[in-house]
Design an enzyme around this catalytic site. Sequence first.
Site, PDB file in Angstrom:
ATOM      1  N   LYS A  35       0.912  -1.254  -0.143  1.00  0.00           N
ATOM      2  CA  LYS A  35       0.040   0.004   0.046  1.00  0.00           C
ATOM      3  C   LYS A  35       0.875   1.305   0.001  1.00  0.00           C
ATOM      4  O   LYS A  35       2.165   1.306   0.176  1.00  0.00           O
ATOM      5  CB  LYS A  35      -0.937  -0.250   1.210  1.00  0.00           C
ATOM      6  N   ARG A 130      -9.939  -0.028  15.825  1.00  0.00           N
ATOM      7  CA  ARG A 130      -9.989   0.780  14.759  1.00  0.00           C
ATOM      8  C   ARG A 130     -11.020   0.269  13.590  1.00  0.00           C
ATOM      9  O   ARG A 130     -12.211   0.448  13.740  1.00  0.00           O
ATOM     10  CB  ARG A 130      -8.591   0.929  14.077  1.00  0.00           C
ATOM     11  N   TYR A 254      18.119  29.046   8.919  1.00  0.00           N
ATOM     12  CA  TYR A 254      16.971  29.851   9.574  1.00  0.00           C
ATOM     13  C   TYR A 254      16.817  30.103  11.167  1.00  0.00           C
ATOM     14  O   TYR A 254      17.197  29.027  11.651  1.00  0.00           O
ATOM     15  CB  TYR A 254      15.428  29.215   8.940  1.00  0.00           C
ATOM     16  N   MET A 302      13.447  24.317   2.705  1.00  0.00           N
ATOM     17  CA  MET A 302      13.021  23.613   1.662  1.00  0.00           C
ATOM     18  C   MET A 302      13.775  22.760   0.789  1.00  0.00           C
ATOM     19  O   MET A 302      13.436  21.591   0.383  1.00  0.00           O
ATOM     20  CB  MET A 302      11.823  24.729   0.921  1.00  0.00           C
TER      21      MET A 302
HETATM   22  C1  LIG Z   1      -0.215  -1.892   6.802  1.00  0.00           C
HETATM   23  C2  LIG Z   1      -0.739  -3.165   7.076  1.00  0.00           C
HETATM   24  C3  LIG Z   1       0.225  -4.216   7.278  1.00  0.00           C
HETATM   25  C4  LIG Z   1       1.760  -4.455   7.249  1.00  0.00           C
HETATM   26  O1  LIG Z   1       2.102  -3.761   8.502  1.00  0.00           O
HETATM   27  P1  LIG Z   1       3.746  -3.506   8.669  1.00  0.00           P
HETATM   28  O2  LIG Z   1       3.850  -3.071  10.122  1.00  0.00           O
HETATM   29  O3  LIG Z   1       4.037  -2.527   7.763  1.00  0.00           O
HETATM   30  O4  LIG Z   1       4.327  -4.671   8.301  1.00  0.00           O
HETATM   31  C5  LIG Z   1      -0.484  -5.600   7.582  1.00  0.00           C
HETATM   32  N1  LIG Z   1      -2.010  -5.620   7.507  1.00  0.00           N
HETATM   33  C6  LIG Z   1      -2.791  -4.511   7.299  1.00  0.00           C
HETATM   34  C7  LIG Z   1      -4.109  -4.919   7.642  1.00  0.00           C
HETATM   35  C8  LIG Z   1      -2.046  -3.234   7.233  1.00  0.00           C
HETATM   36  O5  LIG Z   1      -2.757  -2.200   7.051  1.00  0.00           O
END
Ligand SMILES: *Cc1c(COP(=O)(O)O)cnc(C)c1O
Length: 359
Positions: A35, A130, A254, A302
Site C-alpha cells: 500500500k 480501529r 533559518y 525547503m
Molecule cells: C499496513 C498493514 C500491514 C503491514 O504492516 P507492517 O507494520 O508494515 O508490517 C498488515 N496488515 C494490514 C491490515 C495493514 O494495514
Amino acid sequence: MSRGTRALIDLAALRHNFALARAHAEGARVMAVIKAGGYGHGLRRTAQALPDADAFGVTSLEEALPLRAAGISQPILLLEGIFTDDELAAAAEHELSLVVHSEWQLAALERCELRAAFECWLKINSGMNRLGVPGEQAAVFERRLQACPAVRGTPRLMTHLAAADDRGGARTPAQLESFRRSCEGLTGERSLANSAGLLGWPAARADWVRPGIMLYGVSPFVDGGERPDLRPVMTLESQLIAINQCRAGDRIGYAGAYTCPEDMAVGVVSIGYGDGYPRHASTGTPVLLNGRRTQLLGRVSMDMICIDLRGQADARVHDPVVLWGQGLPAEEVAAAAGTIAYELFCRLTNRVRFEYHDG
Ligand SMILES: *Cc1c(COP(=O)(O)O)cnc(C)c1O
C-alpha cells in the site's frame, strides 16, 4: 545530473527481505503489503520484483488497478475493502479481494447482483478498536458472507495487531486470545501478523502473514533488541553543493538555530523538506558524507540542509551524501525527527528521482 537528489531502490534487497519473511512464515502464505505506493518505493516496481508473493495488500482501487494494468496476476486484497458501493463493479472486473470490516460493506455485497465475484476477508476487532466487526458478531458475519451470492468460497478471517512491535508486551497475547475466541467454530483461513507479528510472535503466524515494513528493510521493533537480517531497499542520496568556512559564533540557517562553537567548515546539501526530508529533524540527526557519519546542523530548509564538516577535511563540492539507507538505517533518522521510517518513505515528493537497480 541536476540537483542529484535521488532514491536508489535495491530490488535485490527487497527480494532478500521477502525471502526472510517467507522463512519466518514457516509455511504460512505471505501477502506482501505494498500500500501507499509500496511504502513510497514505487507500487508497480515493488510488485513486479516480488513474483513469489502469494498475494498483495493495497489500500484502494486506485492502487490495485495500476497493478492489474501492469499484468500483476496474483490475488490483490483491498485492505479496507470498498469505500463506496459503486466500487464493487470495478473490483469484480479486476478480480480484487475485499476486506469486509463493517455492516455497511456486508449489506452492499448482499445487495449486489454479481455472482461469486469476490473472495472476502472478514476483519475482526481483537482490541485495536480501529477497523473490524466486534468479536462476538464474527460468527453472524461469517454466516451472512457464506450465504451471500456475491461471495466466493469461505471467507477468511483476519485481525490487526496494535502493539506487536513491543516484544514483551501484554497487549498482543490478549489480542491473540480475543481473536481465537472470536473464530471458535469458524472454518476460514486466518491471518493476524504484520511484520512485527511475523518476526516477534510465532503464535500469530496462522495461515497467512501480511508483512509490510520489513520488506523495505526496516526493523518493526521499537525495543532496540535483536535486529533481524534485513537490508535497506531505499537509499536516499543527494550531494554537497557548497562548503563554508564559518567562525565561532556564526549562526547557521533559518532562525540561526545552530551556533558554531568553534571555527569550522559547514556543508550545504541539496535536499530539504520540499523533497520529503523531515523538517523536524534536528541538529544531531545523522547523515553520511562519503560514507562517513556526520550530523545535520540547524533547521531543515525547503531545498537544503546544512551539515557538520568537522573531521571531513577532504570533503568537496559534489561529494555524495546519504540521508538514509545503505549504511544509515532509516529508523535512526526517523527517531531523530520524531517519526517512524514508514512516514519518511511515504513522504518523499516527486522532486526525488527514483532509480531502480537489482543488486
Ligand atoms: C499496513 C498493514 C500491514 C503491514 O504492516 P507492517 O507494520 O508494515 O508490517 C498488515 N496488515 C494490514 C491490515 C495493514 O494495514
